[in-house]
Design an enzyme around this catalytic site. Sequence first.
Site, PDB file in Angstrom:
ATOM      1  N   CYS A 151      13.572  49.018 -11.420  1.00 54.40           N
ATOM      2  CA  CYS A 151      12.572  48.952 -12.594  1.00 54.40           C
ATOM      3  C   CYS A 151      11.635  50.240 -12.006  1.00 54.40           C
ATOM      4  O   CYS A 151      12.059  50.904 -11.312  1.00 54.40           O
ATOM      5  CB  CYS A 151      11.430  47.873 -11.999  1.00 54.40           C
ATOM      6  SG  CYS A 151      10.140  47.330 -13.039  1.00 54.40           S
ATOM      7  N   CYS A 153       7.964  50.444 -12.331  1.00 51.81           N
ATOM      8  CA  CYS A 153       6.582  50.404 -11.763  1.00 51.81           C
ATOM      9  C   CYS A 153       6.186  51.134 -10.384  1.00 51.81           C
ATOM     10  O   CYS A 153       4.910  51.237 -10.325  1.00 51.81           O
ATOM     11  CB  CYS A 153       5.973  49.027 -11.897  1.00 51.81           C
ATOM     12  SG  CYS A 153       6.882  47.680 -10.773  1.00 51.81           S
ATOM     13  N   CYS A 161       5.860  49.297 -15.877  1.00 49.87           N
ATOM     14  CA  CYS A 161       7.531  49.295 -15.647  1.00 49.87           C
ATOM     15  C   CYS A 161       8.376  49.986 -16.877  1.00 49.87           C
ATOM     16  O   CYS A 161       9.416  50.125 -16.744  1.00 49.87           O
ATOM     17  CB  CYS A 161       8.026  47.727 -15.888  1.00 49.87           C
ATOM     18  SG  CYS A 161       7.029  46.704 -14.842  1.00 49.87           S
ATOM     19  N   LYS A 230      11.722  36.858 -16.828  1.00 52.81           N
ATOM     20  CA  LYS A 230      10.662  37.054 -16.024  1.00 52.81           C
ATOM     21  C   LYS A 230       9.374  36.754 -16.515  1.00 52.81           C
ATOM     22  O   LYS A 230       8.879  37.679 -17.647  1.00 52.81           O
ATOM     23  CB  LYS A 230      10.787  38.607 -15.443  1.00 52.81           C
ATOM     24  CG  LYS A 230       9.585  39.036 -14.324  1.00 52.81           C
ATOM     25  CD  LYS A 230       9.815  40.131 -13.796  1.00 52.81           C
ATOM     26  CE  LYS A 230       8.707  40.810 -12.947  1.00 52.81           C
ATOM     27  NZ  LYS A 230       9.053  42.130 -12.388  1.00 52.81           N
ATOM     28  N   ARG A 240       2.057  43.494  -5.199  1.00 53.60           N
ATOM     29  CA  ARG A 240       1.699  44.635  -5.898  1.00 53.60           C
ATOM     30  C   ARG A 240       1.030  45.326  -4.783  1.00 53.60           C
ATOM     31  O   ARG A 240       0.929  46.873  -4.778  1.00 53.60           O
ATOM     32  CB  ARG A 240       0.684  44.382  -6.847  1.00 53.60           C
ATOM     33  CG  ARG A 240       1.592  43.942  -8.244  1.00 53.60           C
ATOM     34  CD  ARG A 240       1.079  43.551  -9.490  1.00 53.60           C
ATOM     35  NE  ARG A 240       1.958  43.089 -10.440  1.00 53.60           N
ATOM     36  CZ  ARG A 240       1.627  42.502 -11.676  1.00 53.60           C
ATOM     37  NH1 ARG A 240       0.380  42.362 -11.763  1.00 53.60           N
ATOM     38  NH2 ARG A 240       2.516  41.970 -12.212  1.00 53.60           N
ATOM     39  N   ARG A 252       0.931  43.419 -17.561  1.00 54.42           N
ATOM     40  CA  ARG A 252       2.237  43.573 -18.226  1.00 54.42           C
ATOM     41  C   ARG A 252       2.784  42.547 -19.405  1.00 54.42           C
ATOM     42  O   ARG A 252       3.734  42.183 -19.463  1.00 54.42           O
ATOM     43  CB  ARG A 252       3.263  43.122 -17.056  1.00 54.42           C
ATOM     44  CG  ARG A 252       2.855  43.980 -15.809  1.00 54.42           C
ATOM     45  CD  ARG A 252       4.086  44.097 -14.970  1.00 54.42           C
ATOM     46  NE  ARG A 252       3.970  44.626 -13.584  1.00 54.42           N
ATOM     47  CZ  ARG A 252       3.753  45.881 -13.105  1.00 54.42           C
ATOM     48  NH1 ARG A 252       3.279  46.665 -13.934  1.00 54.42           N
ATOM     49  NH2 ARG A 252       3.445  46.026 -11.949  1.00 54.42           N
ATOM     50  N   GLU A 268      15.711  34.818 -23.935  1.00 54.57           N
ATOM     51  CA  GLU A 268      15.880  35.923 -23.292  1.00 54.57           C
ATOM     52  C   GLU A 268      17.278  35.938 -22.657  1.00 54.57           C
ATOM     53  O   GLU A 268      17.843  37.054 -22.335  1.00 54.57           O
ATOM     54  CB  GLU A 268      14.581  36.065 -22.129  1.00 54.57           C
ATOM     55  CG  GLU A 268      13.374  36.646 -22.835  1.00 54.57           C
ATOM     56  CD  GLU A 268      13.473  38.064 -23.107  1.00 54.57           C
ATOM     57  OE1 GLU A 268      14.344  38.602 -23.062  1.00 54.57           O
ATOM     58  OE2 GLU A 268      12.297  38.650 -23.499  1.00 54.57           O
ATOM     59  N   LYS A 283      12.481  33.777 -12.201  1.00 51.79           N
ATOM     60  CA  LYS A 283      11.524  34.223 -11.511  1.00 51.79           C
ATOM     61  C   LYS A 283       9.997  34.110 -12.302  1.00 51.79           C
ATOM     62  O   LYS A 283       9.798  34.306 -13.410  1.00 51.79           O
ATOM     63  CB  LYS A 283      11.494  35.637 -11.271  1.00 51.79           C
ATOM     64  CG  LYS A 283      10.390  36.394 -10.615  1.00 51.79           C
ATOM     65  CD  LYS A 283      10.790  37.848 -10.293  1.00 51.79           C
ATOM     66  CE  LYS A 283       9.765  38.402  -9.762  1.00 51.79           C
ATOM     67  NZ  LYS A 283       9.764  39.936  -9.731  1.00 51.79           N
ATOM     68  N   SER A 309       6.294  36.480  -3.994  1.00 54.02           N
ATOM     69  CA  SER A 309       5.208  37.030  -3.258  1.00 54.02           C
ATOM     70  C   SER A 309       3.901  35.966  -3.119  1.00 54.02           C
ATOM     71  O   SER A 309       3.595  35.362  -1.924  1.00 54.02           O
ATOM     72  CB  SER A 309       4.710  38.370  -3.132  1.00 54.02           C
ATOM     73  OG  SER A 309       4.108  38.511  -4.738  1.00 54.02           O
ATOM     74  N   TYR A 348      11.043  35.591   1.122  1.00 49.34           N
ATOM     75  CA  TYR A 348      10.510  36.387   2.059  1.00 49.34           C
ATOM     76  C   TYR A 348      10.633  35.715   3.313  1.00 49.34           C
ATOM     77  O   TYR A 348      10.527  35.849   4.570  1.00 49.34           O
ATOM     78  CB  TYR A 348       9.021  36.816   1.985  1.00 49.34           C
ATOM     79  CG  TYR A 348       8.968  37.728   0.705  1.00 49.34           C
ATOM     80  CD1 TYR A 348       9.292  38.973   0.686  1.00 49.34           C
ATOM     81  CD2 TYR A 348       8.540  36.961  -0.599  1.00 49.34           C
ATOM     82  CE1 TYR A 348       8.896  39.828  -0.525  1.00 49.34           C
ATOM     83  CE2 TYR A 348       8.621  37.744  -1.811  1.00 49.34           C
ATOM     84  CZ  TYR A 348       8.810  39.196  -1.735  1.00 49.34           C
ATOM     85  OH  TYR A 348       8.796  40.075  -2.576  1.00 49.34           O
TER      86      TYR A 348
HETATM   87  C1  PBG Z   1       8.930  45.052 -10.231  1.00 47.30           C
HETATM   88  C2  PBG Z   1       8.950  43.596  -9.664  1.00 47.30           C
HETATM   89  C3  PBG Z   1       7.694  42.797  -9.459  1.00 47.30           C
HETATM   90  C4  PBG Z   1       8.373  41.908  -8.589  1.00 47.30           C
HETATM   91  C5  PBG Z   1       9.790  41.965  -8.448  1.00 47.30           C
HETATM   92  N1  PBG Z   1      10.049  42.890  -9.167  1.00 47.30           N
HETATM   93  C6  PBG Z   1       6.546  43.141  -9.708  1.00 47.30           C
HETATM   94  C7  PBG Z   1       5.952  42.819 -10.766  1.00 47.30           C
HETATM   95  O1  PBG Z   1       6.448  42.714 -12.091  1.00 47.30           O
HETATM   96  O2  PBG Z   1       4.643  43.040 -11.159  1.00 47.30           O
HETATM   97  C8  PBG Z   1       7.616  40.835  -7.919  1.00 47.30           C
HETATM   98  C9  PBG Z   1       8.075  40.082  -6.787  1.00 47.30           C
HETATM   99  C10 PBG Z   1       7.169  39.291  -5.943  1.00 47.30           C
HETATM  100  O3  PBG Z   1       5.921  38.860  -6.298  1.00 47.30           O
HETATM  101  O4  PBG Z   1       7.562  38.834  -4.873  1.00 47.30           O
HETATM  102  N2  PBG Z   1       8.782  44.898 -11.647  1.00 47.30           N
END
Ligand code: PBG
Length: 358
Positions: A151, A153, A161, A230, A240, A252, A268, A283, A309, A348
């Site tokens: 990615c 970002c 991104c 996603k 972030r 986004r 998708e 995700k 996260s 995690y």
């Molecule tokens: C990159 C990306 C993100 C996550 C995984 N790859 C952040 C986003 O899309 O804002 C999020 C992973 C997480 O929250 O643990 N684009």
Amino acid sequence: MNSPCSEVVQDKTDCSLSTLFRPPRYNLSMSFPIQRLRRLRRTAPLRSLVRETALDAGDLIYPIFLCPGKGIRKEISSMPGVFNLSVDEAVREAEEAASLGIAGLLLFGLPETKDEQATGAWSDEGIVQQGLRALKASPAAKDLLLIADTCLCEYTANGHCGVVIEGRDGWEIDNDPSLELLAKTAVSQARAGADIIAPSDMMDGRVEAIRDALDATGFANTPIMSYASKFASAFYGPFREAADSAPQFGDRRSYQMDPANLREALREIELDLEEGADMLLMKPAMPYLDVVRAARDNFDVPMGAYQVSGEYSMLVAAFEKGWLDRDRTILESLLGIKRAGAEFIVTYFAKEAAKLLK
Ligand code: PBG
């Protein structure tokens, strides 16, 4: 007659008796007290014998945030227990993950500098590329998959991104030029030793662009694990901070999916598979278990889910307050994701869960 076969019967087309007169699945006369489901729950060995879903350390993937420097292990304030790691520390972490039987690492990077072209994402000297080379050279690598999140970002100054141009809201993400940068990123990651490329940007056509570029550069055997559907989720909040990738303006929602849409998620996925994705990564996980289940039921490809996260941090916050039992909740949260249909889970909690499963 309203049976689905009635019209066919009138047409004298074959309509087998078994579809017309399906016997009831359960004999209702045989319910309680003959049926007692608690019989199979009485002892631990009985429960173990009839258990439908099992967790294994080999199902788990551990995300790592690589940062420049040496000897750095900086805790992320919104994700207690998760760290930004310099490459040398990441190698130590990899050794521990391998010894616990974890399947692999998912690598993110915090570059020294950011720019409009996301140079840090695709440069051979990028932080993830450095990390991949070091990890590949370490003894842990033979037992661990090295998965590169692909990615832009974390590497663009604006935190988006894809490539930002002037547009309707003063700005817009330009899809097709972003593909070139993503493909370049994937190739440099593969060259540095990535076993799997995992695009997470949500640009249209990125899987095809990445597949073409990998094939053209001698990486026809490198699989793509696509974050196919996603969602634009508030649950990415703590990430972030961890990856220093918050968008500097806007959000986004013009490229990640609307959390309300399940049918679109299936489209998708279909498109990514047509473009050459080898496996899927769904995700977020816990608030989207219906999407995980629908993906499992509709597509016969390997599929994982990412406990993101925010899912991690909200559980950890409740553990810290003493509101939830840490060990049991971690395993139950992962089991639920697996039961919904994910064969593997990015989490995690990977190291902690692997220890609990020993
Ligand atoms: C990159 C990306 C993100 C996550 C995984 N790859 C952040 C986003 O899309 O804002 C999020 C992973 C997480 O929250 O643990 N684009």
